[in-house]
Design a protein around this motif. Structure first.
Motif, PDB file in Angstrom:
ATOM      1  N   UNK A  36     -38.591 -39.739   8.309  1.00 29.77           N
ATOM      2  CA  UNK A  36     -37.796 -39.960   9.630  1.00 29.77           C
ATOM      3  C   UNK A  36     -36.241 -40.053   9.238  1.00 29.77           C
ATOM      4  N   UNK A  37     -36.135 -40.431   7.996  1.00 29.01           N
ATOM      5  CA  UNK A  37     -34.588 -40.618   7.681  1.00 29.01           C
ATOM      6  C   UNK A  37     -33.799 -39.105   6.706  1.00 29.01           C
ATOM      7  N   UNK A  38     -32.757 -39.065   6.991  1.00 30.14           N
ATOM      8  CA  UNK A  38     -32.172 -37.945   6.358  1.00 30.14           C
ATOM      9  C   UNK A  38     -32.180 -38.054   4.905  1.00 30.14           C
ATOM     10  N   UNK A  39     -32.186 -37.373   4.075  1.00 29.92           N
ATOM     11  CA  UNK A  39     -32.547 -37.539   2.475  1.00 29.92           C
ATOM     12  C   UNK A  39     -31.005 -37.924   2.058  1.00 29.92           C
ATOM     13  N   UNK A  40     -29.782 -37.437   2.663  1.00 32.44           N
ATOM     14  CA  UNK A  40     -28.633 -38.023   2.114  1.00 32.44           C
ATOM     15  C   UNK A  40     -28.406 -39.725   2.619  1.00 32.44           C
ATOM     16  N   UNK A  41     -28.968 -40.099   3.722  1.00 36.02           N
ATOM     17  CA  UNK A  41     -28.873 -41.738   3.901  1.00 36.02           C
ATOM     18  C   UNK A  41     -29.836 -42.284   3.130  1.00 36.02           C
ATOM     19  N   UNK A  42     -31.118 -41.494   2.821  1.00 33.80           N
ATOM     20  CA  UNK A  42     -32.040 -42.319   1.800  1.00 33.80           C
ATOM     21  C   UNK A  42     -31.257 -42.352   0.468  1.00 33.80           C
ATOM     22  N   UNK A  43     -30.604 -41.363  -0.114  1.00 32.73           N
ATOM     23  CA  UNK A  43     -30.090 -41.432  -1.170  1.00 32.73           C
ATOM     24  C   UNK A  43     -29.027 -42.564  -1.120  1.00 32.73           C
ATOM     25  N   UNK A  44     -28.034 -42.588  -0.154  1.00 33.17           N
ATOM     26  CA  UNK A  44     -26.971 -43.509  -0.046  1.00 33.17           C
ATOM     27  C   UNK A  44     -27.575 -45.050  -0.168  1.00 33.17           C
ATOM     28  N   UNK A  45     -28.631 -45.199   0.483  1.00 32.86           N
ATOM     29  CA  UNK A  45     -29.182 -46.549   0.450  1.00 32.86           C
ATOM     30  C   UNK A  45     -30.058 -46.814  -0.940  1.00 32.86           C
ATOM     31  N   UNK A  46     -30.445 -45.717  -1.622  1.00 35.68           N
ATOM     32  CA  UNK A  46     -30.983 -46.362  -2.929  1.00 35.68           C
ATOM     33  C   UNK A  46     -29.867 -46.581  -3.771  1.00 35.68           C
ATOM     34  N   UNK A  47     -28.875 -45.708  -3.736  1.00 36.92           N
ATOM     35  CA  UNK A  47     -27.798 -45.642  -4.599  1.00 36.92           C
ATOM     36  C   UNK A  47     -27.092 -47.192  -4.675  1.00 36.92           C
ATOM     37  N   UNK A  48     -26.851 -47.660  -3.282  1.00 37.69           N
ATOM     38  CA  UNK A  48     -26.221 -48.893  -3.181  1.00 37.69           C
ATOM     39  C   UNK A  48     -27.133 -50.033  -3.435  1.00 37.69           C
TER      40      UNK A  48
END
Length: 157
Positions: A36-48
């Motif tokens: 459901x979520x864009x992989x770029x947003x998932x990456x940003x969320x995990x990194x932060x």
């Protein structure tokens, strides 16, 4: 993703078997669901959420990203509110005044807003001077607002 579910301890002893006896969904997941979520947003969320070592490990502008646990903070800070909402809804569910899916959807909307609010309000640790110069803002977690807007919930079985 964080999961909030119907469990015996959550709703209390009066409704001890609520989680076992009801048919239908038993949990709501809040965050950035895969698919459901864009992989770029998932990456940003995990990194932060967890921080990075920078460089080849990814994150931010290539440097290390400090841990900014916006999801864990939101869930921890609002745990009592979610428990109270489930307790309040338990009698309505058992008397047929509402359904479990409706209750979990409302809980998901509440938790989604709490995570988004934490993204908005979190100020520490601050952005590095390099990040501020590149981004043009000292606000951690928010550049375009895309990640904050991507927070959602999903009611699951």
């Amino acid at each position: 993703m964080f999961t909030i579910g119907v469990k015996r301890k959550v709703v209390g002893s009066v409704y001890a078997n609520l989680g076992k006896s009801l048919r239908g969904p038993k949990q709501v997941k809040v965050g950035f669901p895969a698919g459901d979520a864009d992989s770029d947003n998932i990456n940003k969320a995990v990194w932060n959420e967890f921080g990075t070592r920078g460089g080849a490990s990814g994150g931010g502008w290539g440097g290390p990203v400090p841990e900014r646990p916006f999801m864990r903070n939101a869930m921890r800070d609002n745990r009592g509110k979610y428990r109270d909402a489930l307790r309040t809804s338990a009698a309505k569910i058992l008397t047929g005044k509402t359904g479990l899916k409706t209750v979990l959807s409302k809980l998901g909307i509440m938790a989604q807003g709490d995570v988004q609010g934490e993204i908005t309000s979190l100020m520490s640790p601050p952005n590095s001077p390099v990040t501020v110069a590149l981004k043009g803002s000292s606000k951690p977690l928010i550049d375009s607002g895309e990640m904050r807007g991507a927070v959602t919930y999903k009611v699951d079985q």
